[in-house]
Scaffold this motif. Structure first.
Motif, PDB file in Angstrom:
ATOM      1  N   ALA A  99       0.592  -0.634  -0.038  1.00 30.33           N
ATOM      2  CA  ALA A  99      -0.018   0.431  -0.288  1.00 30.33           C
ATOM      3  C   ALA A  99       0.723   1.573  -0.181  1.00 30.33           C
ATOM      4  N   THR A 101       2.506   4.875  -1.927  1.00 34.75           N
ATOM      5  CA  THR A 101       1.984   5.652  -3.613  1.00 34.75           C
ATOM      6  C   THR A 101       2.108   5.532  -4.479  1.00 34.75           C
TER       7      THR A 101
ATOM      8  N   TYR B  32      -5.820  -0.354   3.468  1.00 34.38           N
ATOM      9  CA  TYR B  32      -5.466   1.015   3.853  1.00 34.38           C
ATOM     10  C   TYR B  32      -6.525   1.078   2.305  1.00 34.38           C
ATOM     11  N   THR B  34      -7.275   4.825   1.129  1.00 34.91           N
ATOM     12  CA  THR B  34      -6.116   5.673  -0.149  1.00 34.91           C
ATOM     13  C   THR B  34      -6.781   6.405  -0.938  1.00 34.91           C
ATOM     14  N   PHE B  46      -2.074  11.261  -6.011  1.00 30.14           N
ATOM     15  CA  PHE B  46      -1.812  10.115  -3.963  1.00 30.14           C
ATOM     16  C   PHE B  46      -2.539  12.229  -3.956  1.00 30.14           C
ATOM     17  N   GLN B  49      -4.152   9.199   2.836  1.00 27.18           N
ATOM     18  CA  GLN B  49      -3.496   7.261   3.426  1.00 27.18           C
ATOM     19  C   GLN B  49      -4.257   7.127   4.557  1.00 27.18           C
ATOM     20  N   TYR B  51      -5.221   4.181   8.132  1.00 26.79           N
ATOM     21  CA  TYR B  51      -5.715   2.829   8.200  1.00 26.79           C
ATOM     22  C   TYR B  51      -6.557   3.430   9.357  1.00 26.79           C
ATOM     23  N   CYS B  88     -11.738   6.847  -4.043  1.00 25.98           N
ATOM     24  CA  CYS B  88     -11.632   6.176  -2.699  1.00 25.98           C
ATOM     25  C   CYS B  88     -10.995   5.071  -3.327  1.00 25.98           C
ATOM     26  N   THR B  94      -0.938  -2.575  -3.460  1.00 23.91           N
ATOM     27  CA  THR B  94      -1.622  -1.737  -4.937  1.00 23.91           C
ATOM     28  C   THR B  94      -2.110  -2.288  -6.367  1.00 23.91           C
TER      29      THR B  94
END
Lengths: 113, 109
Positions: A99, A101, B32, B34, B46, B49, B51, B88, B94
């Motif tokens: 996770a 960017t 997570y 983000t 971005f 982010q 948790y 979202c 990723t």
């Protein structure tokens, strides 16, 4: 740093033609990704490369091939373009596939006639 | 994979605070949350982010309740340049993220 760069910015193909979209990053990232975005839609993952020398399929891999040429470069190839592949293609990279960017390139707008 | 639900569109005026809520009932322990922003003809960027609880940076705040089944992106005092699509995403990796259609925010003068 240029970040993530993509070439070309625009391309028009005829059905059945082939082409390669180029992507490069100068951030020393391990992971790289190819997405497509159709009008009014979110991005869909085509292929990704978690590290140099590895590639894996994403959500919509059919009709595409990829090559992780080295740590910096990740190319996307359309062997026989179809009108359904008309889309905007984005390349992204991040440090690793966790996770983390993602940094996106400016996109390539592809039209297949 | 955790699926997210967010409003298709929102309108606001310059100077107002905008809150965009995202629902993610099936969020996993390792996931997570983000948020990305996308302007027309550009790749996503971005924003923030988190948790759990609250995260704040120079651009936005992210509020996450204890059950983590939803999250709210807060943009303070929006300007015309905040007009964009906001995504979202929920996930631990990723390569498994699903962007969805996002929320189209239109800011009026």
């Amino acid at each position: 740093n240029a970040g993530v760069t993509q070439t070309p910015k625009f391309q028009v193909l005829k059905t059945g033609q082939s082409m390669t979209l180029q992507c490069a990053q100068d951030m020393n990232h391990n992971s790289m990704y190819w997405y497509r975005q159709d009008p009014g839609m979110g991005l869909r993952l085509i292929y990704y490369s978690a590290s140099e020398g590895t590639t894996d399929k994403g959500e919509v891999p059919n009709g595409y091939n990829v090559s992780r040429l080295n740590k910096r470069e990740f190319s996307l190839r359309l062997e026989s373009a179809a009108p359904s592949q008309t889309s905007v293609y984005f390349c992204a990279s991040n440090l690793d596939r966790g996770a983390d960017t993602q940094y996106f390139g400016p996109g390539t707008r592809l039209t297949v006639l | 994979l955790a699926k997210t639900t967010q409003p298709i569109s929102m309108d606001s005026y310059e100077g107002q605070e905008v809150n965009i809520t995202c629902s993610h009932n099936n969020i996993a322990t390792n996931d997570y949350i983000t948020w990305y922003q996308q302007f027309p003809s550009q790749g996503p960027r971005f924003i923030i982010q988190g948790y759990k609880t609250k995260v704040t940076n120079e651009v936005a705040s992210l509020f996450i309740p204890a059950d983590r089944k939803s999250s709210t992106l807060s943009l303070p005092r929006v300007s015309l340049s905040d007009t964009a699509v906001y995504y979202c995403l929920v996930g631990a990796n990723t390569d498994k993220l699903i962007f969805g259609t996002g929320t189209r925010l239109q800011v009026f003068p």
